[in-house]
Design a protein around this motif. Sequence first.
Motif, mmCIF file in Angstrom:
data_model
loop_
_atom_site.group_PDB
_atom_site.id
_atom_site.type_symbol
_atom_site.label_atom_id
_atom_site.label_comp_id
_atom_site.label_asym_id
_atom_site.label_seq_id
_atom_site.Cartn_x
_atom_site.Cartn_y
_atom_site.Cartn_z
ATOM 1 N N GLU B 53 0.845 -1.208 0.000
ATOM 2 C CA GLU B 53 0.000 0.000 0.000
ATOM 3 C C GLU B 53 0.877 1.253 0.000
ATOM 4 N N LEU B 58 -2.745 2.422 -4.324
ATOM 5 C CA LEU B 58 -3.061 3.611 -3.537
ATOM 6 C C LEU B 58 -3.889 3.224 -2.313
ATOM 7 N N SER B 59 -3.727 3.972 -1.254
ATOM 8 C CA SER B 59 -4.499 3.715 -0.034
ATOM 9 C C SER B 59 -5.994 3.811 -0.288
ATOM 10 N N THR B 60 -6.352 4.559 -1.330
ATOM 11 C CA THR B 60 -7.767 4.734 -1.650
ATOM 12 C C THR B 60 -8.284 3.679 -2.627
ATOM 13 N N ASP B 61 -7.412 2.840 -3.151
ATOM 14 C CA ASP B 61 -7.873 1.802 -4.083
ATOM 15 C C ASP B 61 -8.776 0.813 -3.348
ATOM 16 N N PRO B 62 -9.908 0.465 -3.953
ATOM 17 C CA PRO B 62 -10.764 -0.553 -3.330
ATOM 18 C C PRO B 62 -10.008 -1.882 -3.257
ATOM 19 N N ARG B 97 -6.424 -0.713 9.155
ATOM 20 C CA ARG B 97 -7.694 -0.326 8.537
ATOM 21 C C ARG B 97 -8.428 -1.524 7.923
ATOM 22 N N GLU B 102 -13.292 -4.615 4.796
ATOM 23 C CA GLU B 102 -12.195 -4.538 3.845
ATOM 24 C C GLU B 102 -11.718 -5.936 3.439
ATOM 25 N N GLN B 177 -4.476 9.165 -10.559
ATOM 26 C CA GLN B 177 -3.864 10.237 -9.765
ATOM 27 C C GLN B 177 -4.418 11.614 -10.134
ATOM 28 N N SER B 191 -8.455 4.005 -15.970
ATOM 29 C CA SER B 191 -8.461 3.639 -14.546
ATOM 30 C C SER B 191 -8.679 2.129 -14.393
ATOM 31 N N ARG B 195 -6.293 -0.561 -12.575
ATOM 32 C CA ARG B 195 -6.712 -1.341 -11.401
ATOM 33 C C ARG B 195 -6.833 -2.815 -11.702
#
Lengths: 329, 329
Positions: B53, B58-62, B97, B102, B177, B191, B195
């Motif tokens: 991570e 990214l920390s925001t990636d599902p 987290r 998650e 980004q 995107s 991903r």
Amino acid sequence: MPAVDVAGEFETIRRLFAPLAHPVWGRGLLDDVAVVPSRAGHDLVLTKDAIVEGVHFLSTDPLDTVARKLMRVNLSDLAAKGAEPFGYLLACHWSERCGWPERTTFAEGLRVDQKAFGVALLGGDTVATPGPAGFSMTMLGWVPKGRAVGRAGARPGDLVFVTGTVGDGWLGLEAVQGKLSLDPERMAALSDHYRTPTPRVDFAGPVRDMASASIDISDGLIADLGHLAEAGGVRLEIDLENVPLSAAGQAWFDGRVDAQAALEKLVTGGDDYEIAFTATPREEAALRREAERRHLRLTRIGRVTAGEGVVARFGGQPVAFDRPGFTHD
Amino acid sequence: MPAVDVAGEFETIRRLFAPLAHPVWGRGLLDDVAVVPSRAGHDLVLTKDAIVEGVHFLSTDPLDTVARKLMRVNLSDLAAKGAEPFGYLLACHWSERCGWPERTTFAEGLRVDQKAFGVALLGGDTVATPGPAGFSMTMLGWVPKGRAVGRAGARPGDLVFVTGTVGDGWLGLEAVQGKLSLDPERMAALSDHYRTPTPRVDFAGPVRDMASASIDISDGLIADLGHLAEAGGVRLEIDLENVPLSAAGQAWFDGRVDAQAALEKLVTGGDDYEIAFTATPREEAALRREAERRHLRLTRIGRVTAGEGVVARFGGQPVAFDRPGFTHD
């Protein structure tokens, strides 16, 4: 995303890991994959363990022993199934403190142990992490077809055995954390056990040939015997007085006032990496012979009966445990 | 050392991962190991990738797409060698987290993709880390004995091919980004590629049967072709105008003033997970047929000559790159 890696992925592989690679199957670590010939008449046995700094090893632990422990806990899983290891894949999540000296130390630990245990590096990945270091290893071995020893084969009438000694994993952790006061020789023995436990790779053959069910002790003797009881639909009854202790373990035990409470610590602590297994009484003599040939202590600690769970007796009375084992998550 | 794990190792395995396990070989994830029968006449092909991570995602990636990307980059390595995947082992280093929601999302991503690609979970480990999350996967496959396609087989006279399109990995990272301004449909396509790239698993067969050398594009087209050139002791000459772009890539490219600089970004960016390979001219027709049957774009981008390195031409003139590829460490 670009990450800061003080040493660099390609250089780390080329300088430190390529010399550890299997000369043919590892393809010089240059081909993204390893290619290993099938072994006729055998099943492939695989296991994967991960360890994290501050969780499974201390930030102050030397990285060569971290590498060796990672390899040994994986080898222990294979040994308990009767498998013969041949190679491993490795993922290194290097933290910022892992520069060249630390990485070199880590690789040196791998070098020493892969020679000792007859395995070679097949591949893997090396990445940087902004957090604590972490490592994972996939260990591979072969077992003759259909002969991997499971958890489920224990039958009433079988005996319960354990290799080596029990409790040194937990005592070793206490020792490296400075919580014990024993003489220096004992402390060193326990610290060594914690940092580089001895997987019973050379007892895999007898286990494969004679055990009805088998597991390596990582969660704690009682918890791991509980896994055998549950999988087999049987009860395992053990006598705590018969649980084998090391010289250091005995010295610690002798200093306790409450013998039962002390034994409880040792049989629930985990991280022993001995093999706990069941076998029919007619195998006992041969098992003892095979253990003696290897200068390996082998102790009969109980028997399998109809029922469920683990019954541990101390002075003939059943003992109840607050927690049967340690969840090292 | 005890670690705080909000969800718990055993519960995570039982609830989320056991349903993904191979019904026989995975042993219900209850036996510390997986046991897989040898496949006669085949070699075992193994690869292992790790992601962290904040470095590789990214920390925001599902987390479902994180799991799927991890699986796909591993599948891509096998496809480029001509191997057929059958299973994987997984190590999860969960950060704080990563609670049940998650973890459930992560497992759902695995479920979707293992069904799509015909693989099953064989085993692994789940641990807690006080730092950023990290994951590693070991992917296993079979290839007919001696038929794994290496990096070293390119010969002068061979042609250079690439599947799919090039540059979407880099453009996708720019897109997530927020560094691109294209219409929403293009942005979504890029995107998505970033991903969940598409490993060319279904083109592994033609690659195995017809390629002389092969690699998947992870470091960047130029860098990965460089690996083929170096391993084969040959030169690879490519025409940048022939490098295939996606609709989104073409839209981006059309908006650039400096066409050469733009192409340079696309061929050095990496993370494409297409297969770049070489083959003799007599294989070209069959390769095109096999690609068409799969509705897969296949483009001839150059040729192999005597010499060394990669020569990329634009408008007939050789182009020098500041950095041939991206070290994603």
